[in-house]
Design a protein around this motif. Sequence first.
Motif, PDB file in Angstrom:
ATOM      1  N   GLY A 138       0.848  -1.383  -0.164  1.00 29.78           N
ATOM      2  CA  GLY A 138      -0.076   0.093  -0.006  1.00 29.78           C
ATOM      3  C   GLY A 138       0.802   1.290   0.157  1.00 29.78           C
ATOM      4  O   GLY A 138       0.421   2.391   0.004  1.00 29.78           O
ATOM      5  N   LEU A 139       2.185   1.163   0.016  1.00 30.14           N
ATOM      6  CA  LEU A 139       3.121   2.327   0.250  1.00 30.14           C
ATOM      7  C   LEU A 139       3.835   2.691  -1.140  1.00 30.14           C
ATOM      8  O   LEU A 139       3.940   3.588  -1.694  1.00 30.14           O
ATOM      9  N   GLY A 140       4.522   1.754  -1.425  1.00 31.89           N
ATOM     10  CA  GLY A 140       5.454   1.784  -2.526  1.00 31.89           C
ATOM     11  C   GLY A 140       6.824   0.899  -2.485  1.00 31.89           C
ATOM     12  O   GLY A 140       6.579  -0.292  -1.778  1.00 31.89           O
ATOM     13  N   THR A 141       7.824   1.287  -3.454  1.00 28.25           N
ATOM     14  CA  THR A 141       8.746   0.055  -3.263  1.00 28.25           C
ATOM     15  C   THR A 141      10.057   0.674  -2.450  1.00 28.25           C
ATOM     16  O   THR A 141      10.535   1.742  -3.098  1.00 28.25           O
ATOM     17  N   TRP A 142      10.635  -0.101  -1.827  1.00 31.54           N
ATOM     18  CA  TRP A 142      11.742   0.228  -1.167  1.00 31.54           C
ATOM     19  C   TRP A 142      12.905  -0.465  -1.615  1.00 31.54           C
ATOM     20  O   TRP A 142      13.168  -1.708  -1.855  1.00 31.54           O
ATOM     21  N   THR A 143      13.958   0.085  -2.412  1.00 29.86           N
ATOM     22  CA  THR A 143      14.809  -0.363  -3.132  1.00 29.86           C
ATOM     23  C   THR A 143      16.321  -0.173  -2.415  1.00 29.86           C
ATOM     24  O   THR A 143      16.462   1.024  -1.990  1.00 29.86           O
TER      25      THR A 143
ATOM     26  N   LEU B 102      21.128  -4.114   8.445  1.00 24.25           N
ATOM     27  CA  LEU B 102      20.491  -4.939   9.733  1.00 24.25           C
ATOM     28  C   LEU B 102      21.617  -5.689  10.523  1.00 24.25           C
ATOM     29  O   LEU B 102      22.496  -5.943  10.111  1.00 24.25           O
ATOM     30  N   SER B 103      21.485  -5.854  12.002  1.00 22.27           N
ATOM     31  CA  SER B 103      22.554  -5.995  12.780  1.00 22.27           C
ATOM     32  C   SER B 103      21.952  -6.414  14.072  1.00 22.27           C
ATOM     33  O   SER B 103      20.718  -6.511  14.678  1.00 22.27           O
ATOM     34  N   ASP B 104      22.976  -6.941  15.052  1.00 25.56           N
ATOM     35  CA  ASP B 104      22.333  -7.337  16.436  1.00 25.56           C
ATOM     36  C   ASP B 104      21.813  -6.248  17.057  1.00 25.56           C
ATOM     37  O   ASP B 104      21.223  -6.413  18.303  1.00 25.56           O
ATOM     38  N   THR B 105      22.092  -4.921  16.755  1.00 24.98           N
ATOM     39  CA  THR B 105      22.070  -3.886  17.435  1.00 24.98           C
ATOM     40  C   THR B 105      20.837  -2.915  17.052  1.00 24.98           C
ATOM     41  O   THR B 105      20.422  -2.003  17.533  1.00 24.98           O
ATOM     42  N   GLU B 106      20.729  -2.928  15.652  1.00 22.60           N
ATOM     43  CA  GLU B 106      19.827  -2.283  15.076  1.00 22.60           C
ATOM     44  C   GLU B 106      18.944  -2.970  14.151  1.00 22.60           C
ATOM     45  O   GLU B 106      19.148  -4.087  13.426  1.00 22.60           O
ATOM     46  N   LYS B 107      17.558  -2.635  14.172  1.00 23.29           N
ATOM     47  CA  LYS B 107      16.560  -3.349  13.233  1.00 23.29           C
ATOM     48  C   LYS B 107      15.665  -2.248  12.487  1.00 23.29           C
ATOM     49  O   LYS B 107      15.968  -1.108  12.809  1.00 23.29           O
ATOM     50  N   PHE B 108      14.867  -2.500  11.897  1.00 26.56           N
ATOM     51  CA  PHE B 108      13.775  -1.762  10.896  1.00 26.56           C
ATOM     52  C   PHE B 108      12.375  -1.684  11.405  1.00 26.56           C
ATOM     53  O   PHE B 108      11.972  -2.748  12.085  1.00 26.56           O
ATOM     54  N   ARG B 109      11.912  -0.391  11.302  1.00 21.40           N
ATOM     55  CA  ARG B 109      10.417  -0.365  11.791  1.00 21.40           C
ATOM     56  C   ARG B 109       9.753   0.511  10.620  1.00 21.40           C
ATOM     57  O   ARG B 109      10.348   1.122  10.087  1.00 21.40           O
ATOM     58  N   LEU B 110       8.566   0.036  10.224  1.00 22.61           N
ATOM     59  CA  LEU B 110       7.705   0.308   9.599  1.00 22.61           C
ATOM     60  C   LEU B 110       6.758   1.267  10.207  1.00 22.61           C
ATOM     61  O   LEU B 110       6.100   0.936  11.184  1.00 22.61           O
ATOM     62  N   GLU B 111       6.598   2.604   9.777  1.00 21.69           N
ATOM     63  CA  GLU B 111       5.324   3.653  10.397  1.00 21.69           C
ATOM     64  C   GLU B 111       4.644   4.205   9.351  1.00 21.69           C
ATOM     65  O   GLU B 111       5.067   4.450   8.395  1.00 21.69           O
TER      66      GLU B 111
ATOM     67  N   HIS C  91      12.240   2.865   9.248  1.00 23.70           N
ATOM     68  CA  HIS C  91      13.410   3.680  10.050  1.00 23.70           C
ATOM     69  C   HIS C  91      14.013   2.413  10.316  1.00 23.70           C
ATOM     70  O   HIS C  91      13.803   1.305  10.971  1.00 23.70           O
ATOM     71  N   LEU C  92      15.447   2.846  10.756  1.00 22.06           N
ATOM     72  CA  LEU C  92      16.528   2.092  11.290  1.00 22.06           C
ATOM     73  C   LEU C  92      16.428   2.575  12.865  1.00 22.06           C
ATOM     74  O   LEU C  92      16.559   3.699  12.684  1.00 22.06           O
ATOM     75  N   VAL C  93      16.000   1.573  13.709  1.00 21.74           N
ATOM     76  CA  VAL C  93      16.121   1.896  15.187  1.00 21.74           C
ATOM     77  C   VAL C  93      17.041   0.957  15.880  1.00 21.74           C
ATOM     78  O   VAL C  93      17.271  -0.081  15.554  1.00 21.74           O
TER      79      VAL C  93
ATOM     80  N   GLU D 212      17.751   5.819  14.468  1.00 17.62           N
ATOM     81  CA  GLU D 212      18.931   6.139  13.855  1.00 17.62           C
ATOM     82  C   GLU D 212      18.844   7.226  12.701  1.00 17.62           C
ATOM     83  O   GLU D 212      19.907   7.769  12.277  1.00 17.62           O
ATOM     84  N   ARG D 213      18.149   6.485  11.709  1.00 15.62           N
ATOM     85  CA  ARG D 213      18.095   7.110  10.416  1.00 15.62           C
ATOM     86  C   ARG D 213      16.672   6.453   9.745  1.00 15.62           C
ATOM     87  O   ARG D 213      16.161   5.379  10.022  1.00 15.62           O
ATOM     88  N   THR D 214      16.392   7.155   8.677  1.00  9.18           N
ATOM     89  CA  THR D 214      15.214   6.995   8.019  1.00  9.18           C
ATOM     90  C   THR D 214      15.737   6.373   6.530  1.00  9.18           C
ATOM     91  O   THR D 214      16.310   6.869   5.714  1.00  9.18           O
ATOM     92  N   GLU D 215      15.340   5.092   6.213  1.00  6.86           N
ATOM     93  CA  GLU D 215      15.785   4.474   5.029  1.00  6.86           C
ATOM     94  C   GLU D 215      14.908   4.574   3.776  1.00  6.86           C
ATOM     95  O   GLU D 215      15.459   4.703   2.725  1.00  6.86           O
ATOM     96  N   ALA D 216      13.668   4.759   3.994  1.00  6.59           N
ATOM     97  CA  ALA D 216      12.683   5.094   2.730  1.00  6.59           C
ATOM     98  C   ALA D 216      11.483   5.584   3.487  1.00  6.59           C
ATOM     99  O   ALA D 216      10.934   5.591   4.482  1.00  6.59           O
ATOM    100  N   THR D 217      11.063   6.685   2.489  1.00  9.64           N
ATOM    101  CA  THR D 217       9.841   7.509   2.832  1.00  9.64           C
ATOM    102  C   THR D 217       8.788   7.293   1.643  1.00  9.64           C
ATOM    103  O   THR D 217       9.196   7.008   0.477  1.00  9.64           O
ATOM    104  N   PHE D 218       7.448   7.081   1.773  1.00  7.63           N
ATOM    105  CA  PHE D 218       6.477   7.017   1.060  1.00  7.63           C
ATOM    106  C   PHE D 218       5.551   8.155   1.076  1.00  7.63           C
ATOM    107  O   PHE D 218       5.054   8.307   2.221  1.00  7.63           O
ATOM    108  N   GLY D 219       5.195   8.951  -0.084  1.00  8.71           N
ATOM    109  CA  GLY D 219       4.306   9.704   0.051  1.00  8.71           C
ATOM    110  C   GLY D 219       4.788  11.008   0.476  1.00  8.71           C
ATOM    111  O   GLY D 219       5.628  10.974   1.099  1.00  8.71           O
ATOM    112  N   ALA D 220       4.053  12.044  -0.108  1.00 13.19           N
ATOM    113  CA  ALA D 220       4.561  13.462   0.326  1.00 13.19           C
ATOM    114  C   ALA D 220       3.702  14.167   1.251  1.00 13.19           C
ATOM    115  O   ALA D 220       2.383  14.032   1.294  1.00 13.19           O
ATOM    116  N   ARG D 221       4.176  15.025   2.040  1.00 16.38           N
ATOM    117  CA  ARG D 221       3.285  15.701   2.990  1.00 16.38           C
ATOM    118  C   ARG D 221       2.738  17.175   2.662  1.00 16.38           C
ATOM    119  O   ARG D 221       3.513  18.087   2.899  1.00 16.38           O
ATOM    120  N   THR D 222       2.027  16.956   1.569  1.00 11.53           N
ATOM    121  CA  THR D 222       1.497  18.106   1.053  1.00 11.53           C
ATOM    122  C   THR D 222       0.020  18.011   1.210  1.00 11.53           C
ATOM    123  O   THR D 222      -0.621  17.009   1.261  1.00 11.53           O
TER     124      THR D 222
END
Length: 544
Positions: A128-133, A161-170, A216-218, A226-236
């Motif tokens: 429902g959002l788009g493609t993360w490449t 991706l590591s033992d200390t960092e993972k990804f989260r979809l918001e 997000h990488l958390v 820690e950083r945002t890996e991909a964003t989908f949609g524009a905040r307009t």
Amino acid sequence: MDHHDYTSVTTGGRRPRRTALRAVTAGAVVLAVAAGGAFAAGLGPFERDTGPDPAAGKQARAFLADWAAGRLPSAAGRTTSPGTAQRVLDSFTTGLDISKPKLTAESAAEGEDGTVTVPFTARMPVEGLGTWTYESKLPLREQSDGSWKVDWKLSLVHPRLSDTEKFRLEREETKPPEVTDREGTALSGAEFPSLGPVMARLGGGGEGTGPRGAIHLVDRTTGKVERTEATFGARTVRDAGPVRTTLDADWQAAAEKALAAHADGKNAALVALRIDDGEILAVANSPSSGFNRALSGTYAPGSTWKVVTSSALLLKDAVTPDDVVDCPKYLTVGKRFQNVELSEHPGATFHKDFTESCNTAFISLRDRLGDGDLGDVARKYFGVGQEWHVGAPSYDGSVPVPKDETEKAASMIGQGRVQANPLIMASVTATAVSGTFHQPSLTEGNEDTTSTTPLPEGVVAQLREMLRATVTDGTARVLSDLPGEIGAKTGTAEVSDDQDNNGWLVAHRGNVAVACVVEEGVTGGGSAGPVVRGLLAAVPGDSE
């Protein structure tokens, strides 16, 4: 906000390093993406037995194929830590709402320690959002029994991706805009389910009104981003009021009904557009929710691409419809290519080769085109590969210069790395029969940065004649009993050893061009043919 976490953390052990150095070469192979034209079974058009040990590259490609197809136990079994690998792969794709990954392997490289590394590009459709490449690498290590396995590490799934960092979809859900067809008739997702993924991305050039979200990488412990890996949609914020589209409610209803009745529950997509101006009349997807295959899918177009190949040959005076171009069962160019159902037509003319969709005949003409000619013709005359502004997100095609003779042979029949979708192939058909490319549009006032050259009238006349003959005397006879001067081209697109071929059909009647793909439909005439027939039979008018 909706939060989805990828949570698996366990890592597997390592295997002993091998001592002998081996060079492994593997041509780039696109996995989990439809390949085009029917040719001999194998691991793809670029499979090679060169190098002292191709097993490492084969294992890497098999791992990616299993992962992409959702065969996670099989993919995990190809690693040094099957239990951990299966949990991680399942948590990664499920937790991030990823469906049908598309994974492209590149050439393998040999390390000094005896390991082999296979880089790959991951295209992850987030529901429902788009493609993360992104890009990553598969490490492979030879085992004590001489076999190869993927040396399991978290970082092969994604480098961060590591033992200390993972990804989260918001997710941040937004309300889709009100949408009308070309006459002002309201279009709702309830009445037209296929339009759900389309309507959510309309307005503002396809941005700003649809669902929004981010990956997000958390930190695994604190949850800190820690950083945002991909964003989908524009905040307009779009101005209030309905979005008026080029769609036609009658064509849209007929398209959805045709897919529901004839796609047999398979993944499928269809686009119908006006030939004289490129305005899109119908966009239909099966299933109706999720990924918009019709506009954003990446498929090899199979033998429907012979419309472009024929244009390139005719433009160069490399062949005429009456020239004899033999059509044997097989032709070997680095690998063995064959025709659908092993058909052959000795002494056939090029006209006959087109109407019967003869792969071997088209491949035999490859030396009459330069390596870059097919891509140049696709871009210059058909707009394929240029940036299209349709009014919603779209994939606009790719025709790369072939890397070798085998890939060039595959490109002649819409295989190899040629990529398209129903939107592109409907546009290709419209251009072929009118001579002029019009950027497809779903809304009014879209920017048009394309630049194309009209096809010569003589080439257009020849293409129209061959397309018509394909209906009356060739592989598209499924449409022959419908009224009107219908022209068409079928396509059968090989995917992999483990999947049935995709079925394609493009057609034109009056002022409308149509393209349909049915995943694992086996043949174009047998799968996409009934869908297009159902559509054209239900809408006798042609949107003049």
